[in-house]
Design an enzyme around this catalytic site. Structure first.
Site, PDB file in Angstrom:
ATOM      1  N   ASP A 187      -3.287   4.884  -2.269  1.00 10.80           N
ATOM      2  CA  ASP A 187      -4.131   5.109  -1.551  1.00 10.80           C
ATOM      3  C   ASP A 187      -4.676   6.693  -2.147  1.00 10.80           C
ATOM      4  OD1 ASP A 187      -5.711   4.717   0.887  1.00 10.80           O
ATOM      5  OD2 ASP A 187      -5.028   6.840   1.516  1.00 10.80           O
ATOM      6  N   GLU A 222      -6.335   3.898  -6.065  1.00  5.62           N
ATOM      7  CA  GLU A 222      -7.608   4.154  -5.417  1.00  5.62           C
ATOM      8  C   GLU A 222      -8.093   5.450  -5.913  1.00  5.62           C
ATOM      9  OE1 GLU A 222      -9.869   4.106  -1.138  1.00  5.62           O
ATOM     10  OE2 GLU A 222      -8.126   5.351  -1.562  1.00  5.62           O
ATOM     11  N   ASP A 233       0.881  -1.268   0.002  1.00  4.78           N
ATOM     12  CA  ASP A 233       0.017   0.101  -0.014  1.00  4.78           C
ATOM     13  C   ASP A 233       0.797   1.109  -0.056  1.00  4.78           C
ATOM     14  OD1 ASP A 233      -2.461   1.549   0.274  1.00  4.78           O
ATOM     15  OD2 ASP A 233      -3.390  -0.304   1.270  1.00  4.78           O
ATOM     16  N   HIS A 238     -11.274  -3.180   2.908  1.00  6.79           N
ATOM     17  CA  HIS A 238     -11.314  -2.922   4.325  1.00  6.79           C
ATOM     18  C   HIS A 238     -12.308  -1.722   4.711  1.00  6.79           C
ATOM     19  CE1 HIS A 238      -8.515  -0.214   2.508  1.00  6.79           C
ATOM     20  NE2 HIS A 238      -8.415   0.308   3.590  1.00  6.79           N
ATOM     21  N   ASP A 239     -12.546  -0.894   3.528  1.00  5.71           N
ATOM     22  CA  ASP A 239     -13.600   0.309   3.670  1.00  5.71           C
ATOM     23  C   ASP A 239     -15.080  -0.047   3.485  1.00  5.71           C
ATOM     24  OD1 ASP A 239     -11.058   2.101   4.151  1.00  5.71           O
ATOM     25  OD2 ASP A 239     -10.931   2.538   2.278  1.00  5.71           O
TER      26      ASP A 239
HETATM   27  O1  TEU Z   1      -9.820   5.547   1.546  1.00  6.19           O
HETATM   28  C1  TEU Z   1     -10.273   6.625   0.725  1.00  6.19           C
HETATM   29  C2  TEU Z   1     -11.633   6.792   0.595  1.00  6.19           C
HETATM   30  O2  TEU Z   1     -12.180   7.604  -0.022  1.00  6.19           O
HETATM   31  C3  TEU Z   1     -12.848   5.918   1.496  1.00  6.19           C
HETATM   32  O3  TEU Z   1     -13.162   4.700   1.170  1.00  6.19           O
HETATM   33  C4  TEU Z   1     -12.730   6.081   2.904  1.00  6.19           C
HETATM   34  O4  TEU Z   1     -12.218   4.977   3.632  1.00  6.19           O
HETATM   35  C5  TEU Z   1     -14.112   6.568   3.564  1.00  6.19           C
HETATM   36  O5  TEU Z   1     -14.660   5.342   3.752  1.00  6.19           O
HETATM   37  C6  TEU Z   1     -14.953   7.610   2.930  1.00  6.19           C
HETATM   38  O6  TEU Z   1     -16.116   7.446   3.397  1.00  6.19           O
HETATM   39  C7  TEU Z   1      -8.537   5.266   1.803  1.00  6.19           C
HETATM   40  C8  TEU Z   1      -8.244   4.153   2.417  1.00  6.19           C
HETATM   41  O7  TEU Z   1      -8.647   2.760   1.842  1.00  6.19           O
HETATM   42  C9  TEU Z   1      -8.819   4.176   3.950  1.00  6.19           C
HETATM   43  O8  TEU Z   1      -8.687   3.237   4.700  1.00  6.19           O
HETATM   44  C10 TEU Z   1      -8.173   5.382   4.648  1.00  6.19           C
HETATM   45  O9  TEU Z   1      -8.970   5.507   5.726  1.00  6.19           O
HETATM   46  C11 TEU Z   1      -8.311   6.549   3.611  1.00  6.19           C
HETATM   47  O10 TEU Z   1      -7.753   6.091   2.425  1.00  6.19           O
HETATM   48  C12 TEU Z   1      -7.225   7.677   4.253  1.00  6.19           C
HETATM   49  O11 TEU Z   1      -5.931   7.226   4.084  1.00  6.19           O
END
Ligand code: TEU
Ligand code: CA
Length: 577
Positions: free
Chosen positions: A222, A280, A114, A352-353
């Site tokens: 990310d 992402e 990552d 994971h989100d």
């Molecule tokens: O996620 C970015 C993102 O825009 C979303 O998926 C976020 O997790 C949130 O749910 C918006 O509602 C990335 C990572 O995958 C996430 O785990 C981190 O928290 C975020 O960036 C910051 O680094």
């Protein structure tokens, strides 16, 4: 039979030798904190991943994407990095990481790390220096601004822009020592790096080269679409409830994004073979995704788009709405069509989100096995590179969070605190968090039926789902009809048949929006896929070639006529002569 085997071997060798090896690869995401704990502290670690490599080998995946294991104060579970070139002691050591890479390579798998470079931790030495004085050489490595003209620093509404952070609250925090604000699109402990400054970009590129020299095979980047911002920092349109503005159009897909990505390719990736890059990109349009993944432009192999994981969002992600039949299929088809000729899609339903796939899009009660396998069929047989999130391959469901104190995620907890103040009831908020909160994906992987699901000998950092007594990996290995063994079949189909990896995609109308049917074509090979995405039986009109096709995969044991049972999936193949 013999002929088929020879053909598939030859095609595999061809595609893995080529630069486009990732087109027939399947990626598996490991979220290390929740994967496997070997020292009993209740937090997963790198040695835990090493210990579980047989599971991944057996599944048949090609690449592991490892969520952050770098040094971090864990304000956002490791997405706040204080040293890019050190492993956080909670996860292990750099020697453990080297061993993981070596073990994966010896098994023919690759490791993608990552890359979190839109922001650092506020405890990163770069930021510590940057905040130390107005004239520190690293001052300009981050976004520092004065209070709004005419407003006293620290007074309400004095922030340089009105933007709302991803984690609730303003995107600016006042630093008392110098009297200026710094920008953080996420938590105050995640200050945004200023990519306008070439020294920042150089530092990031050299860190990336260091990892590649160490032997890793690529990066998942990310929120990479946020690295270029409109330097004028205009306000966003204010929201009627919070009063804060949505700054997205000003901080995402900024004017220099493609320039930076091309520079990164020149500085980091040129001359290195067999890597995988995936960016992402929340909020990305098909046009932007196409530009980013067009190989001629030399940016990224693929991006994570967010359209299909936003379809059920109401006023916010914590206000989930039911999906009408066909809406998911329409969205995925749009992306298949848009990126078909030139670009490349990533295929995912979870990470994971996101909440768990089978709980969000399927039926995790009466039709758990059927819907988990149906959704997997729908996704894995599209054109693109599939990503499996840990636990998805055994059909893990959303977590069990009876109380506020069961939640761990900063996004959910901040949202709860802010929204209570704005008049929502605790019950409403908890319901939304249970449905769509990120903690759903973060409960420990269910390896077996023992008390901590085989994840840890200690107290897990977040509660294990009580359904691990029946829903676990060891119960599924020997069961030919398990979700796990179904995923194995999908993965090996992709490896064996080029039509799955690179064939054309065409949606097929079978007369019912609840049934997602499509055809894949490569030369004379044709693959036909029909998936009932609903709890009811559906009668469908299969087009002509399907009548004579050979059924190669199905998630019900017996096949009957033109009726698709609840969450039934059928895959058939034909060869034109
Ligand atoms: O996620 C970015 C993102 O825009 C979303 O998926 C976020 O997790 C949130 O749910 C918006 O509602 C990335 C990572 O995958 C996430 O785990 C981190 O928290 C975020 O960036 C910051 O680094
Ligand atoms: Ca541990």
């Amino acid at each position: 039979m013999t002929l088929t085997e020879t053909t598939s071997k030859t095609s595999l060798e061809t595609s893995s030798a080529s630069q486009d090896w990732w087109k027939s690869a399947v990626v598996y995401q490991v979220y290390p904190r929740s994967f496997a704990d070997t020292n009993g502290d209740g937090i997963g670690d790198i040695r835990g991943i090493i210990r579980k490599l047989d599971h991944l080998d057996r599944l048949g995946v090609d690449v592991i994407w490892l969520s952050p294991v770098y040094a971090s104060p864990h304000a956002d579970a490791g997405y706040d990095i204080s040293n890019y070139q050190a492993i956080d002691p909670v996860f292990g050591t750099i020697e453990d990481l080297d061993e993981l890479v070596a073990d994966l390579h010896s098994r023919g798998m690759k490791l993608v790390m990552d890359l979190v470079v839109n922001h650092t931790s506020d405890e990163h030495p770069w930021f510590v220096e940057s905040r130390s004085s107005l004239d520190n050489p690293k001052r300009d490595w981050y976004w520092w601004r004065d209070a709004r003209p005419g407003r006293g620093a620290g007074t309400p509404g004095a922030e340089p822009t009105n933007w709302e952070s991803f984690f609730s609250g303003p995107t600016w925090t006042l630093d008392e020592r110098t009297g200026q604000y710094y920008l953080h699109l996420f938590d105050p402990k995640q200050p945004d790096l200023n990519w306008e400054n070439p020294a920042v970009r150089d530092a990031v590129y050299s860190m990336m080269r260091w990892w590649l020299d160490r032997g890793i095979d690529g990066f998942r980047m990310d929120v990479i679409n946020l690295i270029s911002k409109d330097t004028a920092l205009p306000d966003g349109v204010p929201d009627s409830i919070t009063g804060r503005g949505d700054g997205f159009v000003h901080y995402a897909h900024g004017p220099r994004l493609h320039e930076y990505l091309q520079e990164m390719r020149r500085e980091v990736f040129d001359g290195r073979d067999a890597l995988l890059t995936v960016g992402e990109m929340p909020g990305v349009s098909t046009d932007e995704a196409l530009m980013t993944t067009d190989p001629e432009r030399g940016e990224l192999n693929m991006v994570f788009q967010f359209e299909h994981v936003g379809l059920d969002h109401g006023t916010s992600k914590f206000d989930p709405q039911p999906l009408e039949p066909g809406v998911l299929a329409d969205s995925l088809t749009k992306w298949q069509d848009a990126l078909g000729e030139t670009g490349w899609n990533s295929l995912y339903l979870s990470n994971h989100d996101q909440p768990r796939t089978v709980s969000r899009f399927g039926n995790d009660r009466e039709l758990w096995r059927e819907s988990a396998t149906a959704l997997a069929t729908m996704l894995h047989l599209q054109r693109g590179t599939p990503f499996i999130y840990q636990g998805e391959e055994i059909g893990m469901t959303n977590g069990f969070f009876p109380e506020l104190s069961d939640f761990r995620d900063v996004e959910s907890l901040n949202f709860y605190a802010q929204s209570l103040g704005l008049g929502c009831t605790a019950d409403q908020l908890l319901t939304g968090m249970r449905r769509n909160g990120r903690d759903n994906a973060r409960t420990p992987v269910q390896w077996d039926a023992t008390s901590a699901a085989g994840f840890s000998t200690g107290e897990p950092w977040i509660a294990v789902n009580p359904n691990h007594t029946w829903l676990n990996a060891s119960a599924q290995y020997a069961d030919p009809s398990s979700v796990f063994n179904y995923y194995r079949q999908l993965i090996s189909l992709r490896h064996d048949r080029d039509v799955i990896a690179v064939g054309d995609f065409a949606r097929v109308d079978v007369g019912d929006p609840a049934v997602f049917a499509f055809q894949r074509t490569l030369g004379a090979d044709r693959l036909l896929v029909a998936v009932n995405l609903s709890d009811e039986a559906r009668t469908v009109r299969f087009p002509d070639p399907w009548e004579h096709a050979e059924l190669i995969l199905a998630n019900y044991p017996d096949q009957t006529g033109p009726c698709l049972r609840p969450w039934e999936a059928r895959v058939a193949a034909t060869r034109k002569n």
